[in-house]
Design an enzyme around this catalytic site. Structure first.
Site: not given
Ligand code: NDP
Ligand code: 8X3
Length: 252
Positions: A10, A152
């Site tokens: 999403t 985290y």
């Molecule tokens: P967003 O918040 O933009 O997206 C997170 C997604 O996870 C949403 O689609 C949300 O959907 C879904 N989600 C969260 N909780 C649930 C749940 N309980 N059940 C189902 N779906 C869930 O963040 P990102 O795109 O940045 O994050 C995606 C991944 O990347 C994560 O695992 C994050 O830890 C990882 N990551 C992110 C980084 C960053 O700097 N942004 C860096 C490194 C890793 P909905 O709320 O509709 O359920």
């Molecule tokens: C997300 C990267 O550095 O914001 O996993 O935790 S950080």
């Protein structure tokens, strides 16, 4: 055509993956909790790319919901060839004394247990089908702990460990298991971490150019489409201005 299941489609990285795979003709199964957003993304992708899209709204923290949604996929959407375990989040930044138990539970239940629940169901289908590919979304936080990131980071270390464990356990099943570890990506991640405080979230990415969700999606797509005998087991993907979890060159 190959079928890809993306959790957390999403928003952010998951949504960008949906468009990246759709553009290349893949059949999509998109999941997340926000039903309305899933529907909008589905319609837009069908209009633009004319690929089959199934949306499933459930919470990865609830094993019963995961089972209900994924155990009986329609035949046009199964077996899944590629699973992108992307759904995840951070809540808060605090030491263990000040940290919120509720935040810890949310992160552990989503990032570790949710990934396990989805993997259990989908990997079992891959085993029956004779192969597949699981790509986990880790983080630089899976490689380095940073101050106040304790829980985290621990969940992402767990994702790294589970990736290695699954790779060993599924080797006989012809299931590739890979992980991508992105650094800073500007998505809704920090807005979620800071409970909707957009100004605070923006500061995380101020003064340098972070990764875009599309940059990560391109790398995941590459990992998913190399020849069958190749497994890109692990990718560490940083913005050019980031050298480690804590070292970022910011021009203020
Ligand atoms: P967003 O918040 O933009 O997206 C997170 C997604 O996870 C949403 O689609 C949300 O959907 C879904 N989600 C969260 N909780 C649930 C749940 N309980 N059940 C189902 N779906 C869930 O963040 P990102 O795109 O940045 O994050 C995606 C991944 O990347 C994560 O695992 C994050 O830890 C990882 N990551 C992110 C980084 C960053 O700097 N942004 C860096 C490194 C890793 P909905 O709320 O509709 O359920
Ligand atoms: C997300 C990267 O550095 O914001 O996993 O935790 S950080």
């Amino acid at each position: 055509m190959k079928k890809v299941l993306i959790t957390g489609a999403t928003s952010g990285i998951g949504k960008a993956c949906a468009y990246q795979f759709a553009k290349n003709g893949f059949t999509l199964v998109l999941t997340g909790r926000r039903t309305q957003r899933l529907e909008e993304i589905k319609q837009d992708i069908i209009n633009q790319y004319k690929v089959p899209v199934l949306t499933l709204s459930f919470d990865v923290r609830n094993f019963f919901q995961v089972q209900e949604a994924l155990e009986n996929l329609p035949s046009a959407f199964s077996p899944i060839n590629i699973l992108i375990n992307n759904a995840g989040l951070a809540k808060g930044l605090a030491d263990i004394i000040d940290g919120s138990v509720e935040h810890w539970q949310t992160m552990i239940d989503t990032n570790i247990k949710g990934l396990l629940y989805v993997s259990k169901i989908v990997a079992s289908q891959m085993r029956k089908a004779g192969g597949g590919h699981i790509i986990n979304v880790g983080s630089t936080a899976a490689k380095e702990v940073y101050p106040w990131g304790n829980v985290y980071c621990a969940t992402k270390y767990a994702v790294d460990a589970l990736t290695k464990g699954m790779r060993m356990d599924f080797i006989k099943d012809n299931i590739k298991v890979s992980v991508v570890h992105p650094g800073f990506v500007e998505t809704e991640f920090s807005i979620v971490r800071f409970d909707g405080d957009i100004e605070k979230a923006k500061k995380v990415y101020q003064g340098f150019e972070p990764l875009r969700a599309e940059d990560v999606a391109q790398v995941i797509y590459w990992m998913a489409t190399v020849p069958a005998n190749v497994n890109i087991a692990e990718v560490l993907l940083l913005p050019t201005a980031q050298a480690s979890a804590m070292v970022v060159h910011r021009k203020e």
